[in-house]
Design an enzyme around this catalytic site. Sequence first.
Site, PDB file in Angstrom:
ATOM      1  N   ASP A  13       2.485  13.189  -0.220  1.00 56.47           N
ATOM      2  CA  ASP A  13       2.313  12.117  -1.195  1.00 56.47           C
ATOM      3  C   ASP A  13       1.082  11.265  -0.891  1.00 56.47           C
ATOM      4  OD1 ASP A  13       4.475  12.902  -2.663  1.00 56.47           O
ATOM      5  OD2 ASP A  13       5.851  11.382  -1.881  1.00 56.47           O
TER       6      ASP A  13
ATOM      7  N   ARG B 251      -4.293   9.479  -2.510  1.00 61.18           N
ATOM      8  CA  ARG B 251      -5.718   9.368  -2.181  1.00 61.18           C
ATOM      9  C   ARG B 251      -6.567  10.050  -3.250  1.00 61.18           C
ATOM     10  NH1 ARG B 251      -7.812   7.122   2.950  1.00 61.18           N
ATOM     11  NH2 ARG B 251      -9.956   6.789   2.301  1.00 61.18           N
TER      12      ARG B 251
ATOM     13  N   ASP C 178       2.167   0.878  -5.047  1.00 61.08           N
ATOM     14  CA  ASP C 178       2.543  -0.506  -4.761  1.00 61.08           C
ATOM     15  C   ASP C 178       1.429  -1.321  -4.129  1.00 61.08           C
ATOM     16  OD1 ASP C 178       2.585   0.427  -2.054  1.00 61.08           O
ATOM     17  OD2 ASP C 178       4.676   1.012  -2.286  1.00 61.08           O
TER      18      ASP C 178
ATOM     19  N   ARG D  80       5.561 -14.429  12.478  1.00 54.82           N
ATOM     20  CA  ARG D  80       5.769 -15.691  11.779  1.00 54.82           C
ATOM     21  C   ARG D  80       6.316 -15.406  10.387  1.00 54.82           C
ATOM     22  NH1 ARG D  80       4.798 -17.027  16.203  1.00 54.82           N
ATOM     23  NH2 ARG D  80       3.374 -18.631  16.993  1.00 54.82           N
TER      24      ARG D  80
ATOM     25  N   TYR E 172       8.031   2.256  -0.576  1.00 56.68           N
ATOM     26  CA  TYR E 172       8.335   1.106   0.282  1.00 56.68           C
ATOM     27  C   TYR E 172       9.351   0.169  -0.371  1.00 56.68           C
ATOM     28  CZ  TYR E 172       7.171  -2.503   3.794  1.00 56.68           C
ATOM     29  OH  TYR E 172       7.198  -3.415   4.824  1.00 56.68           O
TER      30      TYR E 172
ATOM     31  N   LEU F  29      11.875   0.848  -2.190  1.00 52.20           N
ATOM     32  CA  LEU F  29      13.223   1.368  -1.955  1.00 52.20           C
ATOM     33  C   LEU F  29      13.693   1.020  -0.548  1.00 52.20           C
ATOM     34  CD1 LEU F  29      15.660   3.143  -2.757  1.00 52.20           C
ATOM     35  CD2 LEU F  29      14.355   5.122  -1.963  1.00 52.20           C
ATOM     36  N   SER F  30      12.820   1.206   0.441  1.00 56.17           N
ATOM     37  CA  SER F  30      13.182   0.900   1.826  1.00 56.17           C
ATOM     38  C   SER F  30      13.479  -0.584   2.022  1.00 56.17           C
ATOM     39  CB  SER F  30      12.047   1.321   2.769  1.00 56.17           C
ATOM     40  OG  SER F  30      11.825   2.713   2.705  1.00 56.17           O
TER      41      SER F  30
END
EC number: 2.7.1.23
Length: 286
Positions: free
Chosen positions: A67, A72, A142, A152, A184, A186-187
């Site tokens: 992917d 890219r 994304d 932080r 990302y 989904l994670s």
Amino acid sequence: MKKIGVITNREKDKGLKYTNQLVESIEKHGGQAVLPTYDGSFQMDDIDNQVVEICNNCDMVICLGGDGTFLRTARTAYLYGLPMLGINLGSLGFLTDVEKGEIDKAVENILNNRFCLEDRIMLTSKLYKDGKLIARDVAINDIVISRGGIPRILHLSTYIDNNLVEMFPGDGIVVATPTGSTAYSLSAGGPIVEPTSGLILITPICPHILSSRALITSDMRKIKICVSQGFEHKATVTVDGQKNLEITGGDYLEIEKANSTVKIIRVNSKNFFTVLRSKIYERKEE
């Protein structure tokens, strides 16, 4: 005669076994393969120049890799309006539609016009420092604002059409297209949506607040994310997991749907939910 550009991640096809198989299939079924020049070395950054080299002389692009390779390649190929097909040489392969054993059949279908095109939305991002535009980019999956390696809490005020939605304290925010909903986002606990939907997803990363949830909005909305003035460290903006920019207190991002789309070739009869089941729910780690 269809001219098909071929882009290969040589780290995943070191002996060029599958690249050669693809070229042979293209020629066997009456097409012409267009390959970039190769100087004997390979880095992922080379793909950008390779895509530019072939795109003026082909009708579509097929890339071999995972992917990341697809993203890219697509981030440059879309500028030429060329449709793309991905052959999966990676592990997950949500964007790469064709498996290694399906190459010849896929090429036959393409050269006999037995395929469909999916238009996937992209996002544009504009980064402002001191009120001045300093960078812009496009994303297929994304745009991520994160604290990076700084331990932080990052406070991000999120607006939709200039209306404050929430001030998210936490590790950051993922703003995703429907295509990127299985990445990302989904994670980070975001929902899965069909990739051709006209939506934008906003998913907090490890929010330090009980009421914080991912949200979905129309792709006609404009999103603004502001870093709190008191944040004195360097956070990171990452586009499609490939391009990074620094961001700090007082900086902000403007995100909206891009004018262009990515055209993805589909040759398999498997629908999104079949792919979802095999890639996510029934996935087996190698």
